[in-house]
Motif scaffolding. Sequence first.
Motif, PDB file in Angstrom:
ATOM      1  N   GLU A 114       0.832  -1.212   0.000  1.00  0.00           N
ATOM      2  CA  GLU A 114       0.000   0.000   0.000  1.00  0.00           C
ATOM      3  C   GLU A 114       0.863   1.256   0.000  1.00  0.00           C
ATOM      4  OE1 GLU A 114      -2.790  -0.417   3.290  1.00  0.00           O
ATOM      5  OE2 GLU A 114      -4.373  -0.901   1.846  1.00  0.00           O
ATOM      6  N   GLU A 115       1.923   1.258   0.809  1.00  0.00           N
ATOM      7  CA  GLU A 115       2.835   2.409   0.848  1.00  0.00           C
ATOM      8  C   GLU A 115       3.489   2.615  -0.516  1.00  0.00           C
ATOM      9  OE1 GLU A 115       5.705   2.310   4.065  1.00  0.00           O
ATOM     10  OE2 GLU A 115       4.280   1.200   5.305  1.00  0.00           O
ATOM     11  N   LEU A 116       3.911   1.521  -1.129  1.00  0.00           N
ATOM     12  CA  LEU A 116       4.556   1.598  -2.435  1.00  0.00           C
ATOM     13  C   LEU A 116       3.584   2.103  -3.492  1.00  0.00           C
ATOM     14  CD1 LEU A 116       6.977   1.091  -4.243  1.00  0.00           C
ATOM     15  CD2 LEU A 116       6.324  -1.325  -4.336  1.00  0.00           C
ATOM     16  N   TYR A 117       2.381   1.566  -3.478  1.00  0.00           N
ATOM     17  CA  TYR A 117       1.363   2.012  -4.430  1.00  0.00           C
ATOM     18  C   TYR A 117       1.097   3.514  -4.263  1.00  0.00           C
ATOM     19  CZ  TYR A 117      -3.110   2.949  -6.556  1.00  0.00           C
ATOM     20  OH  TYR A 117      -4.110   3.526  -7.283  1.00  0.00           O
ATOM     21  N   ALA A 118       0.983   3.979  -3.036  1.00  0.00           N
ATOM     22  CA  ALA A 118       0.707   5.397  -2.787  1.00  0.00           C
ATOM     23  C   ALA A 118       1.814   6.273  -3.378  1.00  0.00           C
ATOM     24  CB  ALA A 118       0.560   5.653  -1.287  1.00  0.00           C
TER      25      ALA A 118
END
Length: 190
Positions: A159-163
Amino acid sequence: KIAPDTRITIESLARSLGVSQTPIREALSMLEAKGLVTKQHLIGYCTAPILNSAQFEEIHEIRQLVEPYAARRAARKMSDEAVAELGALLERMRPNKDTESRSAYDRFAEMDAEFHERIAQATGNALIADSLARMHIHLHIFRLCYAHSITANAHDEHEELYAAIAARDEDAAEETMRAHILRSHARFAQ
């Protein structure tokens, strides 16, 4: 479904799948090219052995060098449509109450590979994408043999990477991928 380092007989595999030996030979040849089976003189095919600790470390070293770069490039080059598709994939990966089962981990592992593959493909560099895909196959086999309850942590990191990618923040994408690989390594290094 076939354990690592196991002999594969073409005849029995063809019989169990209800197909002729020709497609089995073709499939084994393709799997050999990916390093998932080996062909041994006078013995035939065997599934690849599980990674040893040195191979595990080598793969993580390469990942640490290549994947942060891939994430940086994805933040710059990934189309809006591809970012939306990555977000939808991430949503399908979200852990639920069934995340501790082997089948749930198997599904997560497939989507995890696809998540990383989409980021690598966004670089536009086929060699990066192909190299990472080959390494991920071996890592997932390793993970399936040793652990299958890590989905929640990995999903949070994804999720952090996607953001970062969705925000087109190249520096954050690179650093987030680097941190994800380090944490992934730590989860399995034991």
